[in-house]
Motif scaffolding. Sequence first.
Motif, short mmCIF file in Angstrom:
data_model
loop_
_atom_site.label_atom_id
_atom_site.label_comp_id
_atom_site.label_asym_id
_atom_site.label_seq_id
_atom_site.Cartn_x
_atom_site.Cartn_y
_atom_site.Cartn_z
N LEU A 128 -20.11 30.29 20.23
CA LEU A 128 -21.04 29.22 20.62
C LEU A 128 -20.64 27.93 19.93
N GLU A 129 -21.09 26.83 20.52
CA GLU A 129 -20.99 25.51 19.88
C GLU A 129 -22.39 25.03 19.58
N CYS A 130 -22.52 24.36 18.43
CA CYS A 130 -23.82 23.87 17.99
C CYS A 130 -23.61 22.54 17.30
N ARG A 131 -24.49 21.57 17.56
CA ARG A 131 -24.36 20.29 16.86
C ARG A 131 -24.35 20.53 15.35
N VAL A 132 -23.48 19.82 14.65
CA VAL A 132 -23.38 20.03 13.20
C VAL A 132 -24.70 19.72 12.49
N ASP A 133 -25.52 18.84 13.10
CA ASP A 133 -26.79 18.47 12.44
C ASP A 133 -27.95 19.38 12.85
N GLY A 165 -25.65 37.19 12.32
CA GLY A 165 -24.30 37.53 11.89
C GLY A 165 -23.22 36.59 12.38
N PHE A 166 -23.59 35.50 13.09
CA PHE A 166 -22.58 34.52 13.51
C PHE A 166 -22.00 33.83 12.27
N GLU A 167 -20.70 33.56 12.31
CA GLU A 167 -20.03 32.86 11.21
C GLU A 167 -19.34 31.61 11.74
N PRO A 168 -19.34 30.52 10.94
CA PRO A 168 -18.63 29.31 11.38
C PRO A 168 -17.13 29.53 11.37
N ILE A 169 -16.46 29.12 12.45
CA ILE A 169 -14.99 29.29 12.48
C ILE A 169 -14.26 27.97 12.70
N GLY A 170 -14.97 26.89 12.98
CA GLY A 170 -14.25 25.63 13.17
C GLY A 170 -15.15 24.54 13.70
N PHE A 171 -14.54 23.37 13.92
CA PHE A 171 -15.27 22.23 14.47
C PHE A 171 -14.60 21.74 15.74
N ARG A 172 -15.38 21.17 16.63
CA ARG A 172 -14.82 20.41 17.75
C ARG A 172 -15.28 18.97 17.56
N ARG A 173 -14.33 18.12 17.24
CA ARG A 173 -14.66 16.73 16.90
C ARG A 173 -15.12 15.96 18.13
N GLY A 174 -16.26 15.26 18.00
CA GLY A 174 -16.76 14.43 19.09
C GLY A 174 -17.13 15.20 20.34
N TYR A 175 -17.49 16.48 20.18
CA TYR A 175 -17.78 17.36 21.33
C TYR A 175 -18.97 16.85 22.13
N TYR A 176 -20.00 16.35 21.43
CA TYR A 176 -21.21 15.91 22.12
C TYR A 176 -21.15 14.40 22.36
N GLN A 177 -21.11 14.04 23.64
CA GLN A 177 -21.06 12.65 24.05
C GLN A 177 -22.26 12.33 24.94
N PRO A 178 -22.87 11.17 24.90
CA PRO A 178 -22.52 10.10 23.97
C PRO A 178 -23.03 10.43 22.56
N GLY A 179 -22.61 9.65 21.61
CA GLY A 179 -23.04 9.85 20.24
C GLY A 179 -21.91 10.33 19.34
N ASN A 180 -20.87 10.92 20.00
CA ASN A 180 -19.70 11.34 19.24
C ASN A 180 -20.06 12.30 18.10
N VAL A 181 -20.92 13.27 18.41
CA VAL A 181 -21.35 14.23 17.39
C VAL A 181 -20.45 15.46 17.44
N ASP A 182 -20.04 15.94 16.26
CA ASP A 182 -19.17 17.11 16.20
C ASP A 182 -19.94 18.38 16.50
N LEU A 224 -20.12 22.49 15.65
CA LEU A 224 -19.69 23.61 14.81
C LEU A 224 -19.49 24.79 15.75
N VAL A 225 -18.33 25.44 15.66
CA VAL A 225 -18.07 26.62 16.48
C VAL A 225 -18.41 27.85 15.63
N MET A 226 -19.20 28.74 16.20
CA MET A 226 -19.57 29.95 15.46
C MET A 226 -19.19 31.18 16.29
#
Length: 175
Positions: free
Chosen positions: A103-108, A120-137, A139-141
């Motif tokens: 899943l992807e989830c806004r970092v905030d 039991g989900f664990e963070p495995i990475g980020f997708r930079r600027g995934y949420y547009q507009p707003g350019n919010v990263d 978090l991939v879990m």
Amino acid sequence: MRWWDIDQVLELEKELFPEDTWSRGMFWSELAHSRGPNATRRYVVAEEDGRIVGYAGLAATGEQGDIQTIAVARDHWGSGLGSRLLAELLRAATDFECTEVLLECRVDNVRAQKLYERFGFEPIGFRRGYYQPGNVDALVMRLSDPAASVTPVTPVGPVPPATEDDGVEGTETHG
Ligand SMILES: CC(C)(COP(=O)(O)OP(=O)(O)OC[C@H]1O[C@@H](n2cnc3c(N)ncnc32)[C@H](O)[C@@H]1OP(=O)(O)O)[C@@H](O)C(=O)NCCC(=O)NCCS
């Protein structure tokens, strides 16, 4: 979720995801893949006295499941409904024979991340600027073995640090 639920779902969608609201067409498209022998989606709603108070969806691609969306009406937050919807999606992932769920989830969005961590989900990475507009990263879990996690688990010890991933692909999900 069926097509006649979409009006109520859209009301919640606009309120809960004001910056990246899914369109009516996106829900229609998802539901089109949720029925029949070759279904790859599972969408559910939670109803109380005829009112939809939550909804969630999962996509299955081969052995990978993706949480497409999950949402609970604000006046039902903290009641355990988010957990019940997530458990239902993990049951669906098990039925689709997925070996992992992402899943992807806004970092905030700390509240949602806590919900996912309890399962039991664990963070495995980020997708930079995934949420547009707003350019919010985002978090991939990731959850391995969804069949073992249809009930929440309390994470033991620190979760591993997330790593970088700048690639943005596919539909923008909010689950
Ligand atoms: C994220 C979201 C789905 C969580 O839904 P929820 O129904 O509040 O989830 P739950 O009730 O299962 O869990 C939330 C909290 O309630 C608590 N809770 C769970 N069951 C409970 C119960 N029976 N009684 C009281 N509290 C309970 C949990 O401990 C949790 O507390 P925490 O915040 O300290 O972890 C909801 O906040 C939402 O729709 N947010 C907006 C949309 C969104 O951000 N979606 C996710 C996109 S990635």
